[in-house]
Structure formats: C-alpha cells, structure tokens
Design a protein around this motif. Sequence first.
Motif, short mmCIF file in Angstrom:
data_model
loop_
_atom_site.label_atom_id
_atom_site.label_comp_id
_atom_site.label_asym_id
_atom_site.label_seq_id
_atom_site.Cartn_x
_atom_site.Cartn_y
_atom_site.Cartn_z
N MET A 127 0.84 -1.20 0.00
CA MET A 127 0.00 0.00 0.00
C MET A 127 0.88 1.24 0.00
N ALA A 128 0.56 2.16 -0.84
CA ALA A 128 1.30 3.41 -0.88
C ALA A 128 0.90 4.29 0.29
N SER A 129 1.89 4.92 0.84
CA SER A 129 1.59 5.90 1.88
C SER A 129 0.91 7.10 1.27
N ALA A 130 -0.11 7.60 1.92
CA ALA A 130 -0.84 8.75 1.40
C ALA A 130 -0.58 9.97 2.27
N GLU A 131 0.69 10.12 2.61
CA GLU A 131 1.04 11.29 3.40
C GLU A 131 2.18 12.03 2.72
N THR A 132 2.05 13.31 2.63
CA THR A 132 3.11 14.14 2.08
C THR A 132 3.01 15.50 2.74
N ARG A 133 3.80 16.41 2.25
CA ARG A 133 3.86 17.72 2.89
C ARG A 133 3.55 18.79 1.85
N CYS A 134 2.76 19.76 2.25
CA CYS A 134 2.46 20.86 1.35
C CYS A 134 3.73 21.69 1.12
N PRO A 135 4.14 21.86 -0.14
CA PRO A 135 5.36 22.64 -0.40
C PRO A 135 5.16 24.13 -0.13
N LEU B 227 -6.99 9.59 -5.34
CA LEU B 227 -6.10 10.47 -6.10
C LEU B 227 -5.59 9.79 -7.35
N ASP B 228 -5.37 10.57 -8.38
CA ASP B 228 -4.74 10.08 -9.60
C ASP B 228 -3.58 11.01 -9.94
N GLU B 229 -2.57 10.44 -10.60
CA GLU B 229 -1.48 11.28 -11.08
C GLU B 229 -2.02 12.34 -12.04
N SER C 197 3.09 12.17 -8.44
CA SER C 197 3.40 10.77 -8.24
C SER C 197 2.54 10.24 -7.10
N LEU C 198 2.21 8.95 -7.19
CA LEU C 198 1.41 8.34 -6.13
C LEU C 198 2.24 7.48 -5.19
#
Length: 52
Positions: free
Chosen positions: A1-9, A22-24, A41-42
């Motif tokens: 499973m892909a992690s669905a956490e990232t940071r707002c730039p 979400l889709d690319e 990227s996902l």
Amino acid sequence: MASAETRCPECESDLDLDGYDLDEGETINCPECSVPLKVTSLDPLTVTTEED
Ligand SMILES: [Zn+2]
C-alpha cells in the motif's frame, strides 16, 4: 500500500490524504492554505504547486 502522506510545499503542513481517491495529474487544494497542488506521483505521494 502506498503511503498517502506528504507535505504541502507551500505551507509545509502535513497532508494526510489517506482515503482520497487520487490520480497522477490530479489537482487538489491544500486543506491548510488552499493552494492548488498537482499530484505528480502516487508512490511515493508527491505534490507540487502549480505556478501557472
Ligand atoms: Zn498548504
């Protein structure tokens, strides 16, 4: 499973997008600063601000 956490730039807040479909290439809005963020990227989840 892909992690669905990232940071707002833009505001650098953690984005927990688990459960979002979400889709690319899709554009979402940061829940904190409302900046448009393009999903590039996902796996790993990567978003960029769209300047144009
Ligand atoms: Zn933000």
